[in-house]
Write a protein that holds these residues in place. Structure first.
Motif, PDB file in Angstrom:
ATOM      1  N   HIS A 159      -1.780   8.887 -11.143  1.00  0.00           N
ATOM      2  CA  HIS A 159      -0.456   8.695 -10.304  1.00  0.00           C
ATOM      3  C   HIS A 159       0.482   8.582 -11.338  1.00  0.00           C
ATOM      4  CE1 HIS A 159       2.947   7.819  -7.692  1.00  0.00           C
ATOM      5  NE2 HIS A 159       3.114   6.763  -8.498  1.00  0.00           N
ATOM      6  N   HIS A 160       0.633   7.661 -12.374  1.00  0.00           N
ATOM      7  CA  HIS A 160       1.573   7.717 -13.533  1.00  0.00           C
ATOM      8  C   HIS A 160       1.553   8.933 -14.440  1.00  0.00           C
ATOM      9  CE1 HIS A 160       3.390   3.861 -12.531  1.00  0.00           C
ATOM     10  NE2 HIS A 160       2.289   3.587 -12.208  1.00  0.00           N
TER      11      HIS A 160
ATOM     12  N   THR B 257       4.979   0.213  -3.258  1.00  0.00           N
ATOM     13  CA  THR B 257       4.225  -0.062  -1.744  1.00  0.00           C
ATOM     14  C   THR B 257       3.562   1.427  -1.369  1.00  0.00           C
ATOM     15  OG1 THR B 257       5.953  -1.445  -1.175  1.00  0.00           O
ATOM     16  CG2 THR B 257       4.602  -0.430   0.434  1.00  0.00           C
ATOM     17  N   GLU B 258       4.294   2.539  -1.634  1.00  0.00           N
ATOM     18  CA  GLU B 258       3.739   3.837  -1.192  1.00  0.00           C
ATOM     19  C   GLU B 258       2.416   4.144  -1.985  1.00  0.00           C
ATOM     20  OE1 GLU B 258       6.649   3.262  -2.369  1.00  0.00           O
ATOM     21  OE2 GLU B 258       7.981   3.471  -0.497  1.00  0.00           O
ATOM     22  N   LEU B 259       2.307   3.721  -3.383  1.00  0.00           N
ATOM     23  CA  LEU B 259       1.231   3.832  -3.963  1.00  0.00           C
ATOM     24  C   LEU B 259       0.031   3.047  -3.609  1.00  0.00           C
ATOM     25  CD1 LEU B 259      -0.451   5.270  -6.281  1.00  0.00           C
ATOM     26  CD2 LEU B 259       0.428   3.447  -7.995  1.00  0.00           C
ATOM     27  N   MET B 260       0.303   1.638  -2.969  1.00  0.00           N
ATOM     28  CA  MET B 260      -0.605   0.886  -2.658  1.00  0.00           C
ATOM     29  C   MET B 260      -1.311   1.625  -1.159  1.00  0.00           C
ATOM     30  SD  MET B 260      -1.428  -1.838  -4.281  1.00  0.00           S
ATOM     31  CE  MET B 260      -2.133  -2.821  -2.929  1.00  0.00           C
ATOM     32  N   LYS B 261      -0.256   2.023  -0.569  1.00  0.00           N
ATOM     33  CA  LYS B 261      -0.896   2.787   0.946  1.00  0.00           C
ATOM     34  C   LYS B 261      -1.718   3.987   0.576  1.00  0.00           C
ATOM     35  CE  LYS B 261       3.396   1.512   3.664  1.00  0.00           C
ATOM     36  NZ  LYS B 261       4.588   1.808   4.422  1.00  0.00           N
TER      37      LYS B 261
ATOM     38  N   TYR C  49      -4.915   2.726  -0.386  1.00  0.00           N
ATOM     39  CA  TYR C  49      -5.844   2.170   0.740  1.00  0.00           C
ATOM     40  C   TYR C  49      -6.518   3.196   1.515  1.00  0.00           C
ATOM     41  CZ  TYR C  49      -6.680   0.029   5.298  1.00  0.00           C
ATOM     42  OH  TYR C  49      -7.377  -0.776   6.257  1.00  0.00           O
ATOM     43  N   ARG C  50      -5.581   4.372   1.801  1.00  0.00           N
ATOM     44  CA  ARG C  50      -6.296   5.442   2.422  1.00  0.00           C
ATOM     45  C   ARG C  50      -7.498   5.969   1.613  1.00  0.00           C
ATOM     46  NH1 ARG C  50      -0.550   6.207   3.716  1.00  0.00           N
ATOM     47  NH2 ARG C  50      -0.544   8.019   1.914  1.00  0.00           N
ATOM     48  N   ASP C  51      -7.039   6.376   0.269  1.00  0.00           N
ATOM     49  CA  ASP C  51      -8.264   6.773  -0.505  1.00  0.00           C
ATOM     50  C   ASP C  51      -9.731   6.036  -0.518  1.00  0.00           C
ATOM     51  OD1 ASP C  51      -8.931   8.803  -2.748  1.00  0.00           O
ATOM     52  OD2 ASP C  51      -9.603   6.906  -3.350  1.00  0.00           O
ATOM     53  N   CYS C  52      -9.404   4.528  -0.560  1.00  0.00           N
ATOM     54  CA  CYS C  52     -10.609   3.738  -0.604  1.00  0.00           C
ATOM     55  C   CYS C  52     -11.414   3.537   0.887  1.00  0.00           C
ATOM     56  CB  CYS C  52     -10.029   2.321  -1.089  1.00  0.00           C
ATOM     57  SG  CYS C  52      -9.689   2.244  -2.864  1.00  0.00           S
ATOM     58  N   THR C  53     -10.596   3.876   1.958  1.00  0.00           N
ATOM     59  CA  THR C  53     -11.139   3.523   3.156  1.00  0.00           C
ATOM     60  C   THR C  53     -12.164   4.835   3.374  1.00  0.00           C
ATOM     61  OG1 THR C  53      -9.233   4.473   3.873  1.00  0.00           O
ATOM     62  CG2 THR C  53      -9.508   2.165   4.282  1.00  0.00           C
ATOM     63  N   GLN C  54     -11.708   6.050   2.693  1.00  0.00           N
ATOM     64  CA  GLN C  54     -12.258   7.213   2.876  1.00  0.00           C
ATOM     65  C   GLN C  54     -13.639   7.493   2.073  1.00  0.00           C
ATOM     66  OE1 GLN C  54      -9.690  10.319   2.616  1.00  0.00           O
ATOM     67  NE2 GLN C  54      -8.495  10.103   4.398  1.00  0.00           N
ATOM     68  N   SER C  55     -13.394   6.908   0.867  1.00  0.00           N
ATOM     69  CA  SER C  55     -14.167   6.715  -0.297  1.00  0.00           C
ATOM     70  C   SER C  55     -15.574   5.799  -0.156  1.00  0.00           C
ATOM     71  CB  SER C  55     -13.630   6.832  -1.695  1.00  0.00           C
ATOM     72  OG  SER C  55     -12.669   7.681  -1.971  1.00  0.00           O
ATOM     73  N   PHE C  56     -15.266   4.724   0.647  1.00  0.00           N
ATOM     74  CA  PHE C  56     -16.032   3.742   0.680  1.00  0.00           C
ATOM     75  C   PHE C  56     -16.195   3.178   2.047  1.00  0.00           C
ATOM     76  CE2 PHE C  56     -14.143   3.414  -3.536  1.00  0.00           C
ATOM     77  CZ  PHE C  56     -15.289   3.343  -4.221  1.00  0.00           C
TER      78      PHE C  56
ATOM     79  N   THR D 268      -8.850  -4.584   1.589  1.00  0.00           N
ATOM     80  CA  THR D 268      -7.500  -5.046   1.809  1.00  0.00           C
ATOM     81  C   THR D 268      -7.301  -6.422   0.615  1.00  0.00           C
ATOM     82  OG1 THR D 268      -7.092  -4.371   3.887  1.00  0.00           O
ATOM     83  CG2 THR D 268      -5.793  -6.200   3.031  1.00  0.00           C
ATOM     84  N   LEU D 269      -8.436  -7.041   0.501  1.00  0.00           N
ATOM     85  CA  LEU D 269      -8.478  -8.179  -0.274  1.00  0.00           C
ATOM     86  C   LEU D 269      -8.717  -7.752  -1.609  1.00  0.00           C
ATOM     87  CD1 LEU D 269     -10.856 -10.906   1.945  1.00  0.00           C
ATOM     88  CD2 LEU D 269      -8.403 -11.099   1.185  1.00  0.00           C
ATOM     89  N   LEU D 270      -9.586  -6.941  -1.892  1.00  0.00           N
ATOM     90  CA  LEU D 270      -9.666  -6.231  -3.215  1.00  0.00           C
ATOM     91  C   LEU D 270      -8.445  -5.788  -3.824  1.00  0.00           C
ATOM     92  CD1 LEU D 270     -13.452  -4.891  -3.242  1.00  0.00           C
ATOM     93  CD2 LEU D 270     -12.739  -6.819  -4.473  1.00  0.00           C
ATOM     94  N   LEU D 271      -7.794  -5.131  -2.913  1.00  0.00           N
ATOM     95  CA  LEU D 271      -6.526  -4.219  -3.387  1.00  0.00           C
ATOM     96  C   LEU D 271      -5.518  -5.406  -3.745  1.00  0.00           C
ATOM     97  CD1 LEU D 271      -6.181  -1.368  -0.998  1.00  0.00           C
ATOM     98  CD2 LEU D 271      -6.543  -1.133  -3.546  1.00  0.00           C
ATOM     99  N   ASN D 272      -5.374  -6.412  -2.854  1.00  0.00           N
ATOM    100  CA  ASN D 272      -4.392  -7.494  -3.204  1.00  0.00           C
ATOM    101  C   ASN D 272      -4.619  -8.188  -4.585  1.00  0.00           C
ATOM    102  OD1 ASN D 272      -2.972  -6.920  -0.848  1.00  0.00           O
ATOM    103  ND2 ASN D 272      -4.228  -8.627   0.365  1.00  0.00           N
ATOM    104  N   ILE D 273      -5.902  -8.245  -4.685  1.00  0.00           N
ATOM    105  CA  ILE D 273      -6.490  -8.890  -5.924  1.00  0.00           C
ATOM    106  C   ILE D 273      -6.128  -8.179  -7.293  1.00  0.00           C
ATOM    107  CG2 ILE D 273      -8.272  -9.717  -7.307  1.00  0.00           C
ATOM    108  CD1 ILE D 273      -9.765 -10.819  -4.866  1.00  0.00           C
ATOM    109  N   LEU D 274      -6.421  -6.879  -7.095  1.00  0.00           N
ATOM    110  CA  LEU D 274      -5.953  -5.679  -8.174  1.00  0.00           C
ATOM    111  C   LEU D 274      -4.791  -5.714  -8.331  1.00  0.00           C
ATOM    112  CD1 LEU D 274      -8.860  -3.290  -7.356  1.00  0.00           C
ATOM    113  CD2 LEU D 274      -8.743  -4.804  -9.252  1.00  0.00           C
ATOM    114  N   ARG D 275      -3.776  -5.583  -7.387  1.00  0.00           N
ATOM    115  CA  ARG D 275      -2.303  -5.673  -7.436  1.00  0.00           C
ATOM    116  C   ARG D 275      -1.830  -6.405  -8.594  1.00  0.00           C
ATOM    117  NH1 ARG D 275       2.141  -4.839  -2.646  1.00  0.00           N
ATOM    118  NH2 ARG D 275       4.163  -4.444  -4.171  1.00  0.00           N
ATOM    119  N   GLY D 276      -2.347  -7.741  -8.098  1.00  0.00           N
ATOM    120  CA  GLY D 276      -1.733  -9.017  -9.191  1.00  0.00           C
ATOM    121  C   GLY D 276      -2.259  -8.745 -10.300  1.00  0.00           C
ATOM    122  N   ARG D 277      -3.492  -8.397 -10.565  1.00  0.00           N
ATOM    123  CA  ARG D 277      -3.925  -8.162 -12.057  1.00  0.00           C
ATOM    124  C   ARG D 277      -3.471  -6.914 -13.101  1.00  0.00           C
ATOM    125  NH1 ARG D 277     -10.413  -8.578 -11.067  1.00  0.00           N
ATOM    126  NH2 ARG D 277     -10.531 -10.685 -10.438  1.00  0.00           N
ATOM    127  N   ILE D 278      -2.996  -5.728 -12.127  1.00  0.00           N
ATOM    128  CA  ILE D 278      -2.321  -4.858 -12.752  1.00  0.00           C
ATOM    129  C   ILE D 278      -0.764  -5.134 -13.051  1.00  0.00           C
ATOM    130  CG2 ILE D 278      -1.464  -2.551 -12.269  1.00  0.00           C
ATOM    131  CD1 ILE D 278      -3.875  -1.845 -10.589  1.00  0.00           C
TER     132      ILE D 278
END
Length: 390
Positions: A38-39, A79-83, A86-93, A102-112
């Motif tokens: 994305h960046h 927020t748009e990138l997080m959404k 989420y859509r990509d991860c629900t389809q890929s996994f 959702t929990l993993l994304l929240n954890i990774l958001r804080g780390r990033i």
């Protein structure tokens, strides 16, 4: 918030749980890749360089002619990138439950967002985009997270159990069907003292904040990480005008001065002298006797030949860390007893007992003392008590 690491008594269907941990690892790596792509598409690196150039130019200008300080308008994780993630991860996994994602994304958001650069004053995400650091990646399975809504700890009269809900199961219309799994925790024997808070969590006296299931490859055991919120401790009555002076001694590890009286703490240091001398002797013996070692150690690479040295180095670091923890706990009790509101750590002069005890003459080694570690531990312990450390 604190965390308990307790061994699981019996783990059924270990292959499925290990596969779930591996999926969490793949999701973590994919989130970092999506963030980088994305960046890269947004050319964020060039925008960061332009901002840094403008900031350097602003600093080089005289104060009277500077004007407003340049501000960085870029977002590390919107927020748009997080959404989108989420859509990509629900389809890929599809094997992962949406709550787990959702929990993993929240954890990774804080780390990033809060990541720090290894060198310099830049943020970690800026250092990655500018090419100063590589993209983080996971090579081992990571713990499976649970929140308070889908995990529970209780006591059934025979022992402590943990229940996790809606994490894995059979396919249901392309998604994972939620099931429940219950594990018995080992809280007796050697870990009984360490596991004491789990009884309060099971009784509802302490609030449970979440749970994670993990596997330790080195020990070949499964563990449950229980996060809980302990009750607020009543701060002792201390006087800021009363000062406790702490400094390393020449003939013993630590000396304390309070109320015009000096005395030693943490023993006479014989344990330090004995442990360092034993470790250094073993290291020298292994160096001198390498020619007599078994052929299974020789000729198989540097990593295998030096494995013993790293184990000895780790042994010394663990010993020093444990000793510092004991010293900090002892100082906390003395400060509360003497109602001292301030602790002054005097200069750490070279040639003190902690640095020289047990050294072998005419030999150089790396068994120094982690002064910074003790100072950090002391601050962490004294801050909740309202005691300052200088």
């Amino acid at each position: 918030m604190k965390c308990l690491k307790l061994e699981i008594d019996r783990m059924d269907d270990t292959k499925a749980w290990y596969a779930l941990m591996d999926s969490c690892k793949q999701l973590t790596n994919r989130v970092w890749q999506l963030w980088l792509v994305h960046h890269m598409q947004a050319d964020t690196a060039c925008k960061i360089r332009d901002h840094l150039d403008a900031l350097a130019k602003w600093r080089a200008t005289k104060s009277a002619e500077r004007g407003a300080k340049p501000k960085l308008t870029l977002q590390c994780l919107s927020t748009e990138l997080m959404k989108l993630m989420y859509r990509d991860c629900t389809q890929s996994f599809p094997e992962l439950h949406t709550r787990t994602i959702t929990l993993l994304l929240n954890i990774l958001r804080g780390r990033i967002v809060t990541r720090k650069a290894a060198k310099g004053k830049l943020s970690g995400w800026m250092a990655i985009l500018l090419g100063h650091e590589s993209l983080p990646s996971c090579t081992r399975p990571i713990p499976v997270p649970f929140d308070r809504a889908n995990s529970k700890v209780w006591h059934d009269g025979k022992g402590i159990h943990v229940l996790v809900r809606a994490q894995r199961g059979a396919e249901n219309n392309g998604r994972c069907k939620g099931i429940e799994s219950t594990f018995a925790l080992l809280t007796t024997g050697k870990v009984s003292r360490y596991a004491a808070p789990i009884h309060a969590v099971a009784a509802g006296e302490m609030r449970m904040k979440g749970c994670s299931i993990m596997y330790a490859p080195g020990r070949r055991k499964w563990f449950a990480l229980i996060a809980y919120e302990p009750p607020e401790e009543v701060k002792p009555e201390v006087d800021e005008s009363r000062i406790l002076f702490l400094h390393p001694g020449r003939r013993r590890p630590w000396l304390v001065r309070v109320d015009g009286r000096s005395f030693g703490v943490a023993g006479d240091g014989s344990a330090i002298r004995y442990r360092r001398q034993r470790i250094l002797t073993e290291r020298l013996n292994r160096q001198n006797n390498y020619r007599w070692t078994a052929t299974s150690t020789k000729g198989h690479g540097r990593k295998r030949a030096l494995a013993g040295f790293f184990k000895l180095s780790q042994s010394w670091n663990l010993f020093a860390k444990t000793y510092n923890q004991q010293v900090c706990a002892l100082l906390a009790s003395i400060a509360k007893e003497k109602t001292c509101g301030r602790i002054v750590l005097l200069n750490r002069w070279p040639g003190r007992y902690l640095e020289l005890a047990g050294k072998i003459p005419a030999r150089q080694d790396m068994t120094g003392w982690p002064w910074y570690q003790l100072e950090k531990m002391l601050r962490d312990i004294m801050h909740p008590l309202g005691i300052s450390v200088d």
